[in-house]
Scaffold this motif. Structure first.
Motif, short mmCIF file in Angstrom:
data_model
loop_
_atom_site.label_atom_id
_atom_site.label_comp_id
_atom_site.label_asym_id
_atom_site.label_seq_id
_atom_site.Cartn_x
_atom_site.Cartn_y
_atom_site.Cartn_z
N MET A 64 63.73 35.33 -1.68
CA MET A 64 64.20 36.00 -0.46
C MET A 64 65.72 35.86 -0.31
N ALA A 65 66.26 34.74 -0.78
CA ALA A 65 67.70 34.47 -0.65
C ALA A 65 68.55 35.49 -1.42
N LYS A 66 67.91 36.13 -2.40
CA LYS A 66 68.62 37.14 -3.20
C LYS A 66 68.82 38.44 -2.41
N ASP A 67 68.02 38.62 -1.37
CA ASP A 67 68.10 39.82 -0.53
C ASP A 67 69.29 39.68 0.43
N PRO A 68 70.25 40.60 0.39
CA PRO A 68 71.45 40.49 1.25
C PRO A 68 71.12 40.39 2.74
N GLU A 69 70.07 41.09 3.17
CA GLU A 69 69.73 41.09 4.59
C GLU A 69 69.03 39.80 5.03
N MET A 70 68.23 39.23 4.11
CA MET A 70 67.44 38.04 4.46
C MET A 70 68.06 36.74 3.96
N GLY A 71 69.20 36.85 3.27
CA GLY A 71 69.83 35.69 2.62
C GLY A 71 70.05 34.49 3.52
N GLU A 72 70.69 34.72 4.70
CA GLU A 72 71.02 33.61 5.60
C GLU A 72 69.77 32.91 6.12
N PHE A 73 68.81 33.74 6.53
CA PHE A 73 67.55 33.21 7.05
C PHE A 73 66.85 32.37 5.97
N ALA A 74 66.83 32.89 4.74
CA ALA A 74 66.16 32.21 3.63
C ALA A 74 66.82 30.87 3.31
N LYS A 75 68.16 30.82 3.41
CA LYS A 75 68.88 29.57 3.13
C LYS A 75 68.53 28.48 4.16
N GLU A 76 68.44 28.90 5.41
CA GLU A 76 68.04 27.95 6.46
C GLU A 76 66.61 27.45 6.22
N GLU A 77 65.76 28.40 5.83
CA GLU A 77 64.35 28.07 5.54
C GLU A 77 64.26 27.09 4.37
N LEU A 78 65.11 27.30 3.36
CA LEU A 78 65.12 26.42 2.18
C LEU A 78 65.47 24.98 2.53
N VAL A 79 66.46 24.81 3.41
CA VAL A 79 66.86 23.45 3.84
C VAL A 79 65.67 22.75 4.50
N SER A 80 64.99 23.45 5.39
CA SER A 80 63.84 22.90 6.10
C SER A 80 62.69 22.57 5.13
N GLU A 82 62.90 21.95 1.85
CA GLU A 82 63.28 20.84 0.96
C GLU A 82 63.09 19.49 1.68
N GLU A 83 63.41 19.49 2.96
CA GLU A 83 63.21 18.26 3.76
C GLU A 83 61.72 17.92 3.83
N GLU A 84 60.91 18.96 4.07
CA GLU A 84 59.45 18.79 4.14
C GLU A 84 58.89 18.30 2.80
N LYS A 85 59.43 18.84 1.69
CA LYS A 85 58.99 18.45 0.35
C LYS A 85 59.29 16.97 0.09
N ASN A 86 60.51 16.53 0.47
CA ASN A 86 60.88 15.12 0.29
C ASN A 86 59.99 14.19 1.10
N LYS A 87 59.70 14.62 2.33
CA LYS A 87 58.85 13.82 3.22
C LYS A 87 57.45 13.67 2.62
N LEU A 88 56.89 14.79 2.14
CA LEU A 88 55.55 14.75 1.53
C LEU A 88 55.55 13.95 0.23
N SER A 89 56.65 14.03 -0.52
CA SER A 89 56.76 13.28 -1.77
C SER A 89 56.72 11.77 -1.49
N ASN A 90 57.42 11.35 -0.43
CA ASN A 90 57.40 9.93 -0.04
C ASN A 90 56.01 9.50 0.41
#
Length: 351
Positions: A64-80, A82-90
């Motif tokens: 989704m981040a590759k899409d110019p219109e959805m890029g910003e939204f996708a980047k914010e979603e990615l941060v969230s 990645e945090e969830e992934k780290n939490k579940l990994s722990n």
């Protein structure tokens, strides 16, 4: 880690499949064993499924981040994500720590007044009340077994069963010597005394764990002795069960009938013998017990309750709380959680 989780998921699916087999359902003992195994793996499998879903969502967000219109939204979603992934990994790392097979069990607790005469027995009664309050907060059920009242107040011995979800996983940290520092009721000079009471928390022995040979047990029926209208029957309903090979004696008088007392006495005896077997096994395996936080020896000083300073200190992990008044009202969770966290940390470090 992923390889281990895939193996656990495969085993979980196989066990569930076997549980649906009509032939398996005919065998009650096997069904119980399989259900227990499924229950032990379920939390890990559910957490792993969440982890895989988050990984899929991360891949989708990257696209989704590759899409110019959805890029910003996708980047914010990615941060969230990645945090969830780290939490579940722990969480998964902790879930993969080898579990104590007794963690899910009910417990039988024995509290005895030790050094300090009447004050030690009074403190044993205070600890009993603390555990009753804690069990209530956790939604657990308490069944009394033996109450040997002390003339000066409290108990020389009190034993009880706590039933509920994963009781032993928390109560196992309570075994050991508990020390109290305060001015006793009987002290006229206002001096602070130190007394101790010992606690033994044992996992309830189930039929699958231990089979009691009744030819090795002597049952004696005695008269219950109440204490000032405590509601104990004064009929011949108390039961004393003696295990002849080990000399272990269990006494139960709290039940309303001889049948109830005999049942609880045998359950307690079975649990005492199972606990003895576990301890002998660990002694043979070496120093494992010495490195544990939980299931300590009854003589090991684990905690001090200092009344003048409203302070409670757990000596095993150097944890101090200036809220003794709240702890005695059953607010044990902060101490138990600190012990669990330290225990997990040591296991992850391979200690």
């Amino acid at each position: 880690m992923i390889e281990r989780l895939n193996i656990i998921k495969e085993k979980y699916d196989e066990l569930n499949k076997e549980l649906l087999n009509p032939e398996t359902l005919k065998d009650i003992k096997k069904t119980k064993e399989l259900s227990k195994e499924v229950s032990e793996l379920e939390e890990t499998v559910k957490c792993y499924e969440k982890y895989k879903k988050v990984e899929e969502d991360i891949e989708a967000a990257k696209e989704m981040a590759k899409d110019p219109e959805m890029g910003e939204f996708a980047k914010e979603e990615l941060v969230s994500l990645e945090e969830e992934k780290n939490k579940l990994s722990n969480e998964l790392e902790i879930l993969l720590i080898p579990k104590d097979p007794n963690d899910g069990k009910n417990v039988i607790v024995e509290i005895r007044g030790a050094a300090g005469g009447d004050e030690a027995n009074i403190f044993a009664g205070d600890l009993y009340r603390m555990y009753l309050k804690y069990a209530e907060k956790e939604g657990w059920k308490v069944e009394p077994i033996t109450e040997e009242y002390s003339e000066g107040g409290g108990f020389s011995l009190v034993s009880f069963m706590i039933k509920g979800k994963n009781v032993y996983s928390k109560m196992k940290y309570e075994s050991g010597a508990h020390r109290v520092q305060r001015v006793p009721v009987t002290e006229t000079q206002g001096r602070v005394h130190t007394s101790t009471a010992t606690v033994l928390a044992m996992p309830e022995a189930e039929d699958l764990d231990f089979e009691l040979d009744m030819s090795e047990v002597r049952i004696d029926i005695t008269r219950s002795s109440g204490c000032g209208g405590q509601g104990v029957n004064t009929t011949d309903s108390a039961v004393r069960a003696t295990h002849i090979p080990t000399g272990i004696i269990v006494y139960c008088q709290v039940g309303r009938s001889q049948i109830q007392n005999k049942e609880m006495a045998l359950k307690t005896l079975k649990t005492r013998l199972y606990d003895l077997k576990q301890r002998e096994k660990e002694e043979k395996e070496g120093a494992e017990r010495r490195s544990k936080i939980g299931t300590g020896d009854r003589s090991e000083k684990i905690r001090t309750y200092n009344y003048p300073q409203n302070r409670v200190t757990d000596h095993r992990i150097g944890f101090t709380l200036m809220q003794l008044d709240r702890v005695m009202e059953g607010e044990l969770s902060p101490i138990i959680e600190a012990l669990i966290t330290e225990d997990q940390k040591r296991k992850l470090a391979g200690e």
